[in-house]
Design a protein around this motif. Structure first.
Motif, PDB file in Angstrom:
ATOM      1  N   ARG A 115      68.596  28.827  11.783  1.00 28.53           N
ATOM      2  CA  ARG A 115      69.608  29.018  12.749  1.00 28.53           C
ATOM      3  C   ARG A 115      70.137  30.341  12.791  1.00 28.53           C
ATOM      4  N   LEU A 116      70.164  31.054  11.401  1.00 32.06           N
ATOM      5  CA  LEU A 116      70.554  32.422  11.446  1.00 32.06           C
ATOM      6  C   LEU A 116      69.400  33.525  12.025  1.00 32.06           C
ATOM      7  N   ASP A 117      68.165  33.069  11.559  1.00 32.24           N
ATOM      8  CA  ASP A 117      66.867  33.902  12.003  1.00 32.24           C
ATOM      9  C   ASP A 117      66.720  33.880  13.606  1.00 32.24           C
ATOM     10  N   TYR A 118      67.083  32.734  14.231  1.00 28.28           N
ATOM     11  CA  TYR A 118      67.029  32.663  15.789  1.00 28.28           C
ATOM     12  C   TYR A 118      68.640  32.173  16.423  1.00 28.28           C
ATOM     13  N   ALA A 119      69.311  32.878  15.801  1.00 22.65           N
ATOM     14  CA  ALA A 119      70.831  32.706  16.526  1.00 22.65           C
ATOM     15  C   ALA A 119      70.923  33.239  17.824  1.00 22.65           C
ATOM     16  N   LYS A 120      70.258  34.122  18.063  1.00 25.66           N
ATOM     17  CA  LYS A 120      70.451  34.770  19.583  1.00 25.66           C
ATOM     18  C   LYS A 120      69.713  33.519  20.382  1.00 25.66           C
ATOM     19  N   ALA A 121      68.700  32.875  20.064  1.00 26.98           N
ATOM     20  CA  ALA A 121      68.248  31.781  20.953  1.00 26.98           C
ATOM     21  C   ALA A 121      69.004  30.599  21.067  1.00 26.98           C
ATOM     22  N   PHE A 122      69.354  30.168  19.666  1.00 26.66           N
ATOM     23  CA  PHE A 122      70.256  29.006  19.439  1.00 26.66           C
ATOM     24  C   PHE A 122      71.735  29.141  20.256  1.00 26.66           C
ATOM     25  N   ASN A 123      72.161  30.499  20.424  1.00 26.75           N
ATOM     26  CA  ASN A 123      73.455  30.805  21.244  1.00 26.75           C
ATOM     27  C   ASN A 123      73.270  30.940  22.565  1.00 26.75           C
ATOM     28  N   PHE A 152      65.740  36.088  36.221  1.00 25.07           N
ATOM     29  CA  PHE A 152      65.524  34.918  36.164  1.00 25.07           C
ATOM     30  C   PHE A 152      64.183  34.271  35.178  1.00 25.07           C
ATOM     31  N   ARG A 153      63.155  35.206  35.024  1.00 26.39           N
ATOM     32  CA  ARG A 153      62.175  35.035  34.049  1.00 26.39           C
ATOM     33  C   ARG A 153      62.809  35.232  32.817  1.00 26.39           C
ATOM     34  N   ARG A 154      63.512  35.928  32.433  1.00 30.09           N
ATOM     35  CA  ARG A 154      64.222  36.223  30.924  1.00 30.09           C
ATOM     36  C   ARG A 154      64.932  34.984  30.781  1.00 30.09           C
ATOM     37  N   ASN A 155      65.619  34.454  31.671  1.00 31.39           N
ATOM     38  CA  ASN A 155      66.656  33.305  31.551  1.00 31.39           C
ATOM     39  C   ASN A 155      65.686  32.036  31.164  1.00 31.39           C
ATOM     40  N   ARG A 156      64.749  31.991  31.968  1.00 34.16           N
ATOM     41  CA  ARG A 156      63.895  30.767  31.810  1.00 34.16           C
ATOM     42  C   ARG A 156      63.222  30.629  30.265  1.00 34.16           C
ATOM     43  N   SER A 157      62.621  31.947  30.030  1.00 35.86           N
ATOM     44  CA  SER A 157      62.066  32.140  28.673  1.00 35.86           C
ATOM     45  C   SER A 157      63.126  31.594  27.660  1.00 35.86           C
ATOM     46  N   MET A 158      64.255  32.333  27.816  1.00 36.94           N
ATOM     47  CA  MET A 158      65.477  32.080  26.811  1.00 36.94           C
ATOM     48  C   MET A 158      65.747  30.598  26.525  1.00 36.94           C
ATOM     49  N   MET A 159      65.590  29.986  27.754  1.00 35.51           N
ATOM     50  CA  MET A 159      66.061  28.513  27.731  1.00 35.51           C
ATOM     51  C   MET A 159      65.071  27.478  27.136  1.00 35.51           C
ATOM     52  N   ALA A 160      63.722  28.081  27.433  1.00 39.24           N
ATOM     53  CA  ALA A 160      62.645  27.405  26.904  1.00 39.24           C
ATOM     54  C   ALA A 160      62.479  27.358  25.334  1.00 39.24           C
ATOM     55  N   PHE A 161      62.560  28.649  24.898  1.00 39.56           N
ATOM     56  CA  PHE A 161      62.505  29.146  23.565  1.00 39.56           C
ATOM     57  C   PHE A 161      63.718  28.222  22.901  1.00 39.56           C
ATOM     58  N   ARG A 162      64.958  28.194  23.451  1.00 44.90           N
ATOM     59  CA  ARG A 162      66.043  27.529  22.740  1.00 44.90           C
ATOM     60  C   ARG A 162      65.435  25.817  22.702  1.00 44.90           C
ATOM     61  N   GLU A 163      65.131  25.237  23.587  1.00 45.19           N
ATOM     62  CA  GLU A 163      65.028  24.084  23.850  1.00 45.19           C
ATOM     63  C   GLU A 163      63.752  23.639  22.658  1.00 45.19           C
ATOM     64  N   ARG A 164      62.840  24.511  22.658  1.00 50.50           N
ATOM     65  CA  ARG A 164      61.596  24.242  21.666  1.00 50.50           C
ATOM     66  C   ARG A 164      62.147  24.348  20.407  1.00 50.50           C
ATOM     67  N   LEU A 165      62.966  25.477  19.805  1.00 43.93           N
ATOM     68  CA  LEU A 165      63.663  25.535  18.582  1.00 43.93           C
ATOM     69  C   LEU A 165      64.436  23.999  18.281  1.00 43.93           C
ATOM     70  N   GLU A 166      65.224  23.643  19.142  1.00 47.38           N
ATOM     71  CA  GLU A 166      66.089  22.300  19.068  1.00 47.38           C
ATOM     72  C   GLU A 166      65.202  21.126  18.876  1.00 47.38           C
ATOM     73  N   ARG A 167      63.987  21.087  19.536  1.00 42.73           N
ATOM     74  CA  ARG A 167      62.953  20.033  19.242  1.00 42.73           C
ATOM     75  C   ARG A 167      62.463  20.239  17.939  1.00 42.73           C
ATOM     76  N   GLU A 168      61.959  21.297  17.604  1.00 46.94           N
ATOM     77  CA  GLU A 168      61.572  21.672  16.169  1.00 46.94           C
ATOM     78  C   GLU A 168      62.386  21.154  15.014  1.00 46.94           C
ATOM     79  N   GLU A 169      63.673  21.635  15.401  1.00 42.53           N
ATOM     80  CA  GLU A 169      64.812  21.446  14.496  1.00 42.53           C
ATOM     81  C   GLU A 169      64.770  19.754  14.184  1.00 42.53           C
TER      82      GLU A 169
END
Length: 244
Positions: A115-123, A152-169
């Motif tokens: 969570r600390l390492d990927y705080a920017k994505a989780f938040n 838009f592209r940046r927002n989609r990428s960040m949302m997808a990355f956050r969702e992937r991190l949450e699934r992995e968690e």
């Protein structure tokens, strides 16, 4: 044998020499494992648990030994008197080597660190129109948030990355409770049967989050009873097919 010798001679360009021996620490009584045995020609090997090694090299080659990044002097093959028992003692005292403790992974600590390492994505939250106070105390449009709304592209990428991190968690949390060690302990399954059971009866997140340890182990045992009965049925069907 003649062909093998000829092929080996061709590979080295000269007659090969087989050197065998053992490697000890400075006391000359403790054999050393995983010592690297290297040659000028690029041939290499490592010692086994008893400090033994065997290496085939050209007769004009040289060999040396290396442990923890510290190499010995090079020994010319032609200068080795007994190539069948070339023993070497390294300037290392095994009894003084530091003990390495391997601790099991701590799921909670790993999760917090992740969570600390990927705080920017989780938040990350999808940008929207917001207001901010300017230096004069007035209320104005937050220009940074306004600009981010159209990335838009940046927002989609960040949302997808956050969702992937949450699934992995979530997957790691399920793996933490539904561990292979626990399943083996309760079912005694091994090999392919264990892999099949782990995949077929992987519990849902709701159960993992809310079940007590007793309830969770009961779930595994009940699943194993179903799995065992299914195996018996499949075995009987296979016998009937073979008889036909």
């Amino acid at each position: 044998m003649l062909l093998l010798t000829a092929a080996t001679r061709t590979a080295f360009g000269q007659a090969p020499v087989r050197i065998s021996g053992r490697v000890f620490d400075m006391s000359q009584s403790n054999p050393m494992q995983s010592v690297s045995v290297q040659t000028n020609s690029g041939v290499g090997t490592v010692t086994d648990s008893l400090g033994r090694y065997t290496i085939v090299v050209p007769e004009t080659d040289s060999i040396w030994f290396s442990y923890l990044g510290k190499p010995t002097p090079k020994y010319s093959v032609q200068s080795i008197r007994n190539i069948q028992n070339f023993e070497v003692a390294l300037h290392v005292n095994i009894t003084e080597l530091k003990q390495v403790m391997v601790k099991p992974r701590n799921y909670r600590a790993d999760s917090i660190q992740n969570r600390l390492d990927y705080a920017k994505a989780f938040n990350f939250e999808k940008p929207g129109v917001s207001t901010s106070l300017n230096p004069n105390g007035g209320v104005g449009l937050d220009i940074n948030e306004f600009i981010n709304m159209f990335r838009f592209r940046r927002n989609r990428s960040m949302m997808a990355f956050r969702e992937r991190l949450e699934r992995e968690e979530i997957d790691k949390y399920i793996d933490h409770r539904f561990s292979r060690a626990l399943v083996i302990k309760l079912t005694k399954l091994k090999g392919a049967d264990l892999d099949t059971f782990m995949a077929r009866y992987r519990p849902p997140l709701f159960l993992v989050q809310n079940a007590t340890e007793y309830e969770f182990q009961s779930y595994i045992k009940n699943c194993y009873e179903k799995f065992h009965k299914l195996q018996l049925i499949m075995g009987e069907l296979k016998k009937e097919e073979e008889q036909e």
